[in-house]
Design an enzyme around this catalytic site. Structure first.
Site, PDB file in Angstrom:
ATOM      1  N   SER A  14      42.765  38.456  42.601  1.00 30.02           N
ATOM      2  CA  SER A  14      43.229  37.519  41.586  1.00 30.02           C
ATOM      3  C   SER A  14      44.459  38.074  40.871  1.00 30.02           C
ATOM      4  O   SER A  14      44.477  39.220  40.424  1.00 30.02           O
ATOM      5  CB  SER A  14      42.117  37.259  40.568  1.00 30.02           C
ATOM      6  OG  SER A  14      42.553  36.380  39.562  1.00 30.02           O
ATOM      7  N   GLY A  15      45.494  37.241  40.776  1.00 31.47           N
ATOM      8  CA  GLY A  15      46.745  37.653  40.132  1.00 31.47           C
ATOM      9  C   GLY A  15      47.772  38.220  41.074  1.00 31.47           C
ATOM     10  O   GLY A  15      48.865  38.607  40.640  1.00 31.47           O
ATOM     11  N   THR A  43      48.308  31.760  45.181  1.00 30.18           N
ATOM     12  CA  THR A  43      48.601  30.334  44.963  1.00 30.18           C
ATOM     13  C   THR A  43      50.093  30.065  45.077  1.00 30.18           C
ATOM     14  O   THR A  43      50.518  29.075  45.697  1.00 30.18           O
ATOM     15  CB  THR A  43      48.077  29.897  43.589  1.00 30.18           C
ATOM     16  OG1 THR A  43      46.667  30.153  43.525  1.00 30.18           O
ATOM     17  CG2 THR A  43      48.332  28.420  43.357  1.00 30.18           C
ATOM     18  N   ASN A  92      44.829  37.141  35.638  1.00 31.45           N
ATOM     19  CA  ASN A  92      45.770  36.111  36.082  1.00 31.45           C
ATOM     20  C   ASN A  92      45.635  34.906  35.160  1.00 31.45           C
ATOM     21  O   ASN A  92      44.523  34.472  34.854  1.00 31.45           O
ATOM     22  CB  ASN A  92      45.456  35.710  37.539  1.00 31.45           C
ATOM     23  CG  ASN A  92      46.496  34.758  38.101  1.00 31.45           C
ATOM     24  OD1 ASN A  92      47.502  34.471  37.460  1.00 31.45           O
ATOM     25  ND2 ASN A  92      46.253  34.269  39.297  1.00 31.45           N
ATOM     26  N   SER A  95      44.437  31.627  37.742  1.00 31.87           N
ATOM     27  CA  SER A  95      43.625  32.156  38.836  1.00 31.87           C
ATOM     28  C   SER A  95      42.848  31.026  39.513  1.00 31.87           C
ATOM     29  O   SER A  95      42.209  30.210  38.852  1.00 31.87           O
ATOM     30  CB  SER A  95      42.650  33.209  38.299  1.00 31.87           C
ATOM     31  OG  SER A  95      41.793  33.654  39.317  1.00 31.87           O
ATOM     32  N   SER A  96      42.922  30.983  40.843  1.00 32.56           N
ATOM     33  CA  SER A  96      42.152  29.991  41.600  1.00 32.56           C
ATOM     34  C   SER A  96      40.695  30.424  41.619  1.00 32.56           C
ATOM     35  O   SER A  96      40.374  31.503  42.112  1.00 32.56           O
ATOM     36  CB  SER A  96      42.685  29.872  43.028  1.00 32.56           C
ATOM     37  OG  SER A  96      44.002  29.404  43.039  1.00 32.56           O
ATOM     38  N   GLY A 136      40.530  37.082  47.123  1.00 28.08           N
ATOM     39  CA  GLY A 136      40.610  38.383  47.778  1.00 28.08           C
ATOM     40  C   GLY A 136      39.363  39.204  47.499  1.00 28.08           C
ATOM     41  O   GLY A 136      38.445  38.781  46.779  1.00 28.08           O
ATOM     42  N   GLU A 177      36.916  41.557  45.797  1.00 28.05           N
ATOM     43  CA  GLU A 177      36.748  41.808  44.368  1.00 28.05           C
ATOM     44  C   GLU A 177      35.777  42.945  44.137  1.00 28.05           C
ATOM     45  O   GLU A 177      34.658  42.944  44.666  1.00 28.05           O
ATOM     46  CB  GLU A 177      36.253  40.544  43.646  1.00 28.05           C
ATOM     47  CG  GLU A 177      37.295  39.432  43.610  1.00 28.05           C
ATOM     48  CD  GLU A 177      36.852  38.247  42.767  1.00 28.05           C
ATOM     49  OE1 GLU A 177      35.669  38.212  42.368  1.00 28.05           O
ATOM     50  OE2 GLU A 177      37.690  37.365  42.512  1.00 28.05           O
TER      51      GLU A 177
END
Length: 1050
Positions: A110-111, A115, A160, A163-164, A390, A392
């Site tokens: 994330s970040g 996206t 992020n 973040s998605s 991704g 984590e």
């Protein structure tokens, strides 16, 4: 602005190493240092063969302009510096030209910029594909689906700001020409737990904040919402506002995007109503209430929020209230209803909110798919773009991280398989001998998680379905029994003695050795999150809603379709989705983008080596490089290879006449490169060691310097000779021009001299001719002058004679005219002296009287009976007339005043008059009690005059003249004043009356003169009686205009 210079090769002006396969030596430190060096120079993209590594710069860079798109369009992958556009172009051209379905896998934590990377890929494909109204509409819908999904599926996290919180896979469909036809979106594992609870420093999904910030007051009132975030329990307040994020503007963007994608207005309103209902669900609170049987029952504290939710969704309030307080369990033909305590009620509320939002998100994805799907049924080419979480590793890892890391294990497995498969296929295609490559196969880890009999997911589902008491601890016990001997599973409660004294491993946790490293999972919440249970009472309550969208989200609530089977668990659903995704990816040619986050501060120009090292490990980038360079590190087609290095051999420089492969063979033999360092394929040359490539680059660089020196020498010689030839040519041109100028100047001088001589000769000849002509002319003029003088003398004599004759005739006419005039004057004088004085007197007197009456009209006082004002008389002889007019006018306005009274008022005033007569001089205070003066109420002396005042003014005067003697007429004629009041006469009638009155006065004056004359002679006669013919009134008559004008002239 000048266009930036385009590099012609990956190896030109290279900062660090553009392709990690060429990195020498290869280890973790050199890998990170190379990324950092390129990052510091704004080179955020690096290759590992065909894989793109993207480092998030956390700022805007000028590398995505339309000019850059054109630079990378239809170019070889290694022809320019590394860029995400190069990979996008390679994938698009393979799909368009070779009919190979493509997929682009974007991974990273994330970040890291996943996206944004997916947006760049889609924008590049949209820019390079075909044009046209229909194609542009499809492209716009595909691009505008992103803002809608981001609003409902993205959130601000500590890592992020956008973040998605879901996995997205989009298949973009193209026709045979490469033009987009539509697309299909698949979503994976929305983080719906975020709806009811967010970690500290994070926000709920964007749409909640956008709705409250950007909606109009009218829309908020309709949804019964307030702008204050603190009013809603589901919204965290510590991060409600994000720097640099305008939620109001983003809400307008989302509404516009929904319109472009194809949402109807009522559909958009329904979606917002569901979002508002989710927000309000968080404000429902419960209180305990004891029942007779001793059990606790939950009751809703404040039913206002429940009432507003029911109004939004169209659910009967009593039905939803009972669903929050009771739970019905069905088993075959039996139904058992139990009460819910406060904790269970809160669990039911949160479960409903999570399910409602999750199903709304799935409905949005399906609705977007309906709009963007291809309308034609022709054969389609497909490019898939996967944007998924991704790997984590947090301090506290739960069920969500376990599922996400399982997905990344599967992606790593397919990545290794497809990469090796691609390598092997290329070797076979080029005729190079394939050698086995040793690598870590993570299939054993995938099997640990997804095995149908003893995998972790299978045991979790089995534990959830098992009757009896099921807890997270019982699940962990089962894991310890089944997976204790697995080399990638660790637990403190395991029977294996190697973990009994490991204090870093808590009792309520288990640890898995993933390909990216060890991850410690907290077992708490695994069972509940896997169950994802929503009570049937709540499903049935939602199905009973009159809200069409909400009813469609809960089809299992239909009593006619009751299914007693337990719904699939979250783990089994995600496992099936991942299996479908993997099957889909294996049918396509893969392209990889590995996203890396340089720091946790979301700041530019900061490169945290420890954080980057952690991501490199769990992304398996070093493993990827080793697999790539296990055989040959570098490969290139013969034509570009010969074009790049042909200057190193005299036989191939500057032009090679034969085939490209033969030229490369000659080149490598000339350079004496060992045979074991390279191999010749069918269309490419393969170089085993990067050192060989770097040696070629060094030789090329040295040779380019030599060639540059040679080019400079030749250029300088050419430049000097060119300059000499130019100077020589210039000297010849200047000399030619000067000689021309000198000859032209000499010619002009000769020409000027000839002209002067010619002018003098012509002048002398002209003057000679002029003298002769003047002499001839003087002779002719002398004869003419003499004749003219003689003719003049004759004419003057004749004129004198004619003038004398005319004077005589004129004198005779004048004398005759004077004589006739004298005769006429003598005859007329006797008549003029007899009548002139009388006519002048009559005219003067008539004008004075007319002026008197006209002036009186303009000076009339007000109609108030108590107003005693009256204009002064202008002439002495009109004194008696003036007074009589004043009296008549006063009587007339008194009558007008009395006419205003009603009959009742008249009776009252008559009684007052009688009383006045009775008490006259007997009561001193009586006059002051009488408001209207009595004299205004007395009868008028001349009643027959006042009764005629309402008729025509002209008729009144005529009647007076008939009825009165002549010596009284002057005073009676004064009644004209009444006729001159506004509203009684027209202007024409007024003028007639004035003239007529003047005539009457004049006659009166004549009578007085006769009286004086007769009295002086002693003769007395009777007074003459005046008679007058009535002049017709023209006030209200309908006579023609010409006749009325003739009367006015009288």
């Amino acid at each position: 602005m000048a266009k930036m210079e385009v590099k012609t090769s990956l190896l030109d002006n290279m900062i660090g190493v553009g392709d990690m396969v060429l990195l020498e030596p290869l280890n973790e430190d050199t890998f990170i240092n190379n990324l950092k060096k390129r990052f510091d120079h704004n080179e955020i993209y690096t290759y590992i063969g065909s894989v793109v590594i993207s480092v998030n710069p956390y700022r805007s860079l000028p590398i995505y302009s339309p000019e850059k798109v054109e630079d990378y369009r239809n170019r070889n992958f290694y022809e320019l510096s590394p860029h995400i556009f190069a990979l996008s172009d390679e994938a698009y051209r393979s799909l368009r030209d070779q009919d190979k379905d493509q997929c682009i896998l974007i991974t990273g934590e994330s970040g890291a910029g996943k996206t944004e990377a997916s947006k760049l890929v889609m924008s590049y494909v949209a820019a390079v594909c075909g044009k046209g109204a229909e194609v542009n509409q499809v492209k716009e819908q595909l691009l505008q689906s992103n803002p809608v999904l981001e609003a409902f599926g993205n959130a601000k996290t500590v890592r992020n700001d956008n973040s998605s919180r879901f996995g997205k896979y989009m298949d973009i469909e193209f026709d045979f020409k490469g033009d987009p036809l539509g697309g299909v979106i698949s979503n994976y594992l929305l983080e719906k737990s975020r709806v009811v609870k967010q970690p500290r420093g994070e926000r709920n999904f964007h749409v909640f904040y956008q709705l409250l910030s950007g909606a109009s007051e009218e829309l908020l009132n309709k949804l019964t919402l307030e702008r204050d975030f603190s009013r809603y329990n589901y919204l965290s307040l510590d991060s409600a506002k994000v720097n640099g994020v305008d939620d109001a503007a983003n809400f307008r963007t989302v509404r516009n995007a929904m319109q472009i994608v194809g949402f109807m207005d009522d559909e958009a309103e329904s979606v917002l109503e569901v979002v508002a209902a989710v927000l309000k669900l968080g404000n429902i609170e419960f209180k305990p209430e004891s029942r007779v049987n001793g059990l606790d029952e939950s009751k809703i504290k404040d039913k206002n929020e429940l009432k507003e939710i029911c109004e939004l969704t169209g659910i009967d309030q009593s039905v939803l209230e009972r669903a929050f307080s009771f739970r019905t369990v069905e088993a075959k033909q039996e139904k058992v209803s139990t009460t819910l305590n406060v904790a269970q009620a809160y669990y039911a509320r949160d479960a409903l909110a999570k399910n409602l939002y999750s199903r709304l998100f799935s409905w949005l994805v399906n609705r977007i798919n309906e709009s963007i799907k291809a309308q034609t049924k022709v054969r389609k080419k497909v490019m898939g773009v996967l944007d998924i979480y991704g790997f984590e590793i947090f301090e506290d890892n739960s069920f969500e991280q376990f599922i996400i890391n399982y997905c990344n294990e599967k992606l790593q497995q397919i990545f290794i398989e497809l990469t090796l498969k691609e390598e092997q296929e290329e070797y076979i295609r080029e005729g190079i001998e394939w050698t086995h490559i040793d690598y870590f196969n993570n299939a054993i880890i995938c099997d640990l998680i997804e095995n149908n009999t003893n995998g972790i997911l299978a045991m979790l589902d089995e534990e959830c379905l098992r009757p009896g008491t099921v807890t997270d601890e019982t699940f962990l016990e089962k894991l310890n029994q089944v997976c204790a001997t697995h080399q990638h599973f660790e637990s403190r409660m395991s029977k294996s003695s190697r973990f009994l004294n490991d204090t870093s491993l808590p009792h309520s946790c288990f640890r898995i050795q993933h390909y990216a490293g060890k991850v410690l999972y907290q077992v708490e919440g695994f069972v509940d999150k896997n169950n994802d249970l929503l009570y049937r009472d709540l499903s049935q309550a939602m199905w009973k809603a009159s809200h069409t969208l909400i009813k469609s989200l809960f089809p299992e609530g239909n009593p006619a379709k009751i299914n007693l089977k337990r719904p699939p668990t979250a783990g089994s659903q995600f496992k099936a989705s991942v299996a479908t995704l993997m099957k889909n990816l294996q049918t396509k040619n893969p392209n990889y983008i590995r996203c890396i986050k340089p720091n946790d501060k979301k700041a530019a120009h900061i490169f945290n080596e420890a954080l980057v090292c952690h991501q490199i490990r769990y992304l398996g980038l070093l493993e990827n490089v080793r697999v790539r360079r296990a055989g040959y590190a570098f490969r290139q087609a013969y034509e570009p290879c010969l074009e790049r290095y042909k200057m190193l051999c005299k036989q191939t420089w500057p032009h090679w006449k034969g085939p490209a492969r033969a030229g490369v063979e000659v080149l490598f033999n000339e350079l004496e490169i060992p045979v074991e360092e390279y191999s010749f394929g069918r269309s490419k040359i393969f170089i085993r060691n990067p050192r060989t490539l770097f040696k070629l680059e060094d030789l090329r660089k040295q040779r380019l310097e030599d060639l540059a020196t040679l080019i400079q020498k030749i250029y300088r010689g050419w430049k000097c000779r060119t300059h000499f030839l130019l100077m020589r040519k210039s000297q010849i041109v200047i000399a030619a021009w000067y000689r021309r100028y000198a000859q032209q100047k000499r010619y002009q001088q000769i020409k000027s001299s000839a002209l002067v001589i010619q002018s003098y000769i012509r002048g002398w000849k002209a003057r000679k001719i002029l003298r002769e002509l003047k002499h001839q002319k003087r002779c002719e003029e002398a004869a003419t002058t003499i004749a003219a003088y003689w003719h003049g003398t004759q004419a003057r004599r004749e004129l004198k004679r004619l003038k004398e004759e005319a004077r005589r005739k004129h004198a005779v006419a004048v004398i005759w005219a004077y004589w006739l005039g004298l005769k006429v004057r003598r005859e007329y004088r006797k008549f003029f002296r007899a009548n002139a004085g009388k006519k002048i007197y009559e005219f003067t007197l008539q004008r004075i009287v007319q002026k008197y009456f006209l002036d009186m009209k303009n000076k009339m006082p007000s109609l108030s009976p108590i107003d005693m004002n009256w204009p002064s008389r202008p002439y002495l002889f009109l004194d008696s007339t003036h007074k009589e007019l004043k009296r008549i006018f006063h009587l007339w306005r008194c009558k007008k005043y009395r006419d205003q009274f009603t009959d009742q008022q008249k009776l009252i005033y008559e009684e007052k008059l009688e009383a006045s007569e009775l008490f006259k001089d007997k009561k001193a205070l009586y006059p002051s009690s009488f408001q209207t003066p009595a004299q205004f109420l007395l009868p008028i002396r001349c009643n027959h005059y006042s009764s005629l005042l309402g008729t025509s003014g002209v008729g009144l005067i005529c009647m007076i003249m008939k009825s009165e003697p002549a010596h009284h007429f002057l005073s009676l004629a004064e009644a004209l004043v009444c006729a001159s009041l506004p509203g009684l006469l027209t202007q024409g009638e007024h003028d007639v009356m004035a003239v007529r009155s003047g005539q009457v006065l004049y006659r009166r004056h004549q009578v007085l003169r006769k009286r004086r004359s007769t009295s002086s002679l002693g003769n007395h006669s009777k007074e003459p009686t005046w008679k007058s013919t009535r002049i017709p009134s023209i006030r209200n008559s309908r006579m023609p205009l010409k006749k009325r004008l003739s009367l006015l002239k009288l």
